[in-house]
Scaffold this motif. Structure first.
Motif, mmCIF file in Angstrom:
data_model
loop_
_atom_site.group_PDB
_atom_site.id
_atom_site.type_symbol
_atom_site.label_atom_id
_atom_site.label_comp_id
_atom_site.label_asym_id
_atom_site.label_seq_id
_atom_site.Cartn_x
_atom_site.Cartn_y
_atom_site.Cartn_z
ATOM 1 N N CYS A 104 7.865 -3.691 13.303
ATOM 2 C CA CYS A 104 8.474 -2.690 12.400
ATOM 3 C C CYS A 104 7.398 -1.575 12.442
ATOM 4 O O CYS A 104 6.198 -1.569 12.640
ATOM 5 N N ALA A 105 7.763 -0.482 12.079
ATOM 6 C CA ALA A 105 6.965 1.025 11.893
ATOM 7 C C ALA A 105 7.568 1.854 10.963
ATOM 8 O O ALA A 105 8.585 1.902 10.500
ATOM 9 N N ALA A 106 6.715 2.477 10.443
ATOM 10 C CA ALA A 106 6.926 3.414 9.313
ATOM 11 C C ALA A 106 6.189 4.824 9.574
ATOM 12 O O ALA A 106 5.186 4.810 9.921
ATOM 13 N N ARG A 107 6.813 5.852 9.072
ATOM 14 C CA ARG A 107 6.260 7.059 9.113
ATOM 15 C C ARG A 107 5.923 7.771 7.625
ATOM 16 O O ARG A 107 6.845 7.436 6.790
ATOM 17 N N ASN A 108 5.037 8.360 7.350
ATOM 18 C CA ASN A 108 4.805 9.060 6.161
ATOM 19 C C ASN A 108 5.136 10.413 6.379
ATOM 20 O O ASN A 108 4.549 11.336 6.750
ATOM 21 N N GLY A 116 0.583 -1.251 0.049
ATOM 22 C CA GLY A 116 0.151 -0.061 -0.149
ATOM 23 C C GLY A 116 0.945 1.241 -0.131
ATOM 24 O O GLY A 116 0.204 2.318 0.063
ATOM 25 N N ARG A 117 2.299 1.093 0.358
ATOM 26 C CA ARG A 117 3.032 2.311 0.006
ATOM 27 C C ARG A 117 4.421 1.862 -0.167
ATOM 28 O O ARG A 117 4.645 0.654 0.139
ATOM 29 N N THR A 118 5.280 2.563 -0.481
ATOM 30 C CA THR A 118 6.909 2.162 -0.632
ATOM 31 C C THR A 118 7.412 3.039 0.416
ATOM 32 O O THR A 118 7.101 3.867 0.965
ATOM 33 N N PHE A 119 8.712 2.388 0.693
ATOM 34 C CA PHE A 119 9.489 3.009 1.676
ATOM 35 C C PHE A 119 10.382 3.936 1.370
ATOM 36 O O PHE A 119 11.471 4.017 1.120
ATOM 37 N N ASN A 120 9.641 4.968 0.586
ATOM 38 C CA ASN A 120 10.715 6.130 0.109
ATOM 39 C C ASN A 120 10.350 7.350 0.533
ATOM 40 O O ASN A 120 11.197 8.455 0.336
ATOM 41 N N ASN A 121 9.269 7.702 1.410
ATOM 42 C CA ASN A 121 8.901 9.044 1.807
ATOM 43 C C ASN A 121 9.051 9.360 3.349
ATOM 44 O O ASN A 121 8.436 10.221 3.933
ATOM 45 N N GLY A 122 9.395 8.295 4.204
ATOM 46 C CA GLY A 122 9.800 8.473 5.506
ATOM 47 C C GLY A 122 10.484 7.230 6.405
ATOM 48 O O GLY A 122 10.744 6.452 5.371
ATOM 49 N N THR A 176 14.823 7.090 5.142
ATOM 50 C CA THR A 176 15.059 6.765 3.447
ATOM 51 C C THR A 176 15.284 7.880 2.758
ATOM 52 O O THR A 176 15.561 7.803 1.451
ATOM 53 N N TRP A 177 15.409 9.059 3.093
ATOM 54 C CA TRP A 177 15.907 10.350 2.492
ATOM 55 C C TRP A 177 17.297 10.440 2.241
ATOM 56 O O TRP A 177 18.133 10.814 1.047
ATOM 57 N N THR A 178 18.182 9.850 3.399
ATOM 58 C CA THR A 178 19.316 10.409 3.532
ATOM 59 C C THR A 178 20.193 8.593 3.384
ATOM 60 O O THR A 178 21.359 8.803 3.340
ATOM 61 N N SER A 179 19.432 7.855 3.705
ATOM 62 C CA SER A 179 19.950 6.405 3.969
ATOM 63 C C SER A 179 20.765 6.089 5.075
ATOM 64 O O SER A 179 21.465 5.394 5.380
ATOM 65 N N ASN A 180 20.660 7.212 6.051
ATOM 66 C CA ASN A 180 21.365 7.114 7.315
ATOM 67 C C ASN A 180 20.656 6.255 8.231
ATOM 68 O O ASN A 180 19.601 6.018 8.424
ATOM 69 N N SER A 221 18.901 -3.280 6.676
ATOM 70 C CA SER A 221 18.945 -3.142 5.449
ATOM 71 C C SER A 221 17.461 -2.839 4.662
ATOM 72 O O SER A 221 16.601 -3.094 5.282
ATOM 73 N N ARG A 222 17.481 -2.321 3.343
ATOM 74 C CA ARG A 222 16.508 -2.193 2.651
ATOM 75 C C ARG A 222 16.486 -2.606 1.420
ATOM 76 O O ARG A 222 17.532 -2.576 0.479
ATOM 77 N N ASP A 223 15.585 -3.280 0.727
ATOM 78 C CA ASP A 223 15.509 -3.708 -0.469
ATOM 79 C C ASP A 223 14.241 -3.280 -1.141
ATOM 80 O O ASP A 223 13.282 -3.429 -1.030
ATOM 81 N N LYS A 224 14.591 -2.145 -1.874
ATOM 82 C CA LYS A 224 13.655 -1.205 -2.763
ATOM 83 C C LYS A 224 12.884 -2.057 -3.648
ATOM 84 O O LYS A 224 11.622 -1.871 -3.883
ATOM 85 N N THR A 225 13.726 -2.868 -4.192
ATOM 86 C CA THR A 225 12.596 -3.654 -5.173
ATOM 87 C C THR A 225 11.626 -4.660 -4.632
ATOM 88 O O THR A 225 10.419 -4.785 -5.249
ATOM 89 N N ARG A 226 11.789 -5.134 -3.407
ATOM 90 C CA ARG A 226 10.934 -5.954 -2.489
ATOM 91 C C ARG A 226 10.172 -5.112 -1.825
ATOM 92 O O ARG A 226 9.166 -5.768 -1.021
#
Length: 126
Positions: free
Chosen positions: A95-99, A25-31, A52-56, A70-75
């Protein structure tokens, strides 16, 4: 948005596990994406997070040198590789994610995250 955590289990002291957090439902690209854990009778505590903006990547002191995020963007999946496990690592891992972006200093705060997975149990036996 749904987060699915998996990979927990029972392992002996010194063993390894790899947790996975898959998003739908979302991609791990904006938070940021983070891992927290909660042991019986204790409060939920921060383990690791990636901006996910700085990869720090940030780790709590007790897991530095043993855990790797680590992160697998394709998956669309984030992993937590856990090595040299100790009995004190026993907990339910979430696990948790922020928008949206957040300052690095806030990555370890549970209240900044918008979405949470269901948790996966990690038990380290001595």
């Amino acid at each position: 948005v749904q987060l699915q955590a998996s990979g927990g289990g029972l392992v002996q002291v010194g063993g390894s596990l790899r947790l996975a957090c898959a998003a739908s439902g979302r991609t791990f690209n904006n938070g940021p994406i983070a891992w927290f854990r909660q042991a019986p009778g204790k409060e939920r505590e921060f383990v690791s997070a990636i901006d996910t903006w700085t990869s720090n990547i940030k780790y709590t002191d007790s897991v530095k040198g043993r855990f790797t995020l680590s992160r697998d963007k394709t998956r669309n999946t984030v992993y937590l590789e856990m090595n040299s496990l100790k009995p004190e690592d026993t907990a339910v891992y979430y696990c948790a994610a922020r928008n949206g972006r957040i300052v690095t200093s806030a990555l370890n705060r549970a209240e900044v995250y918008d979405y949470w997975g269901q948790g996966t149990q990690v038990t380290v036996s001595s």
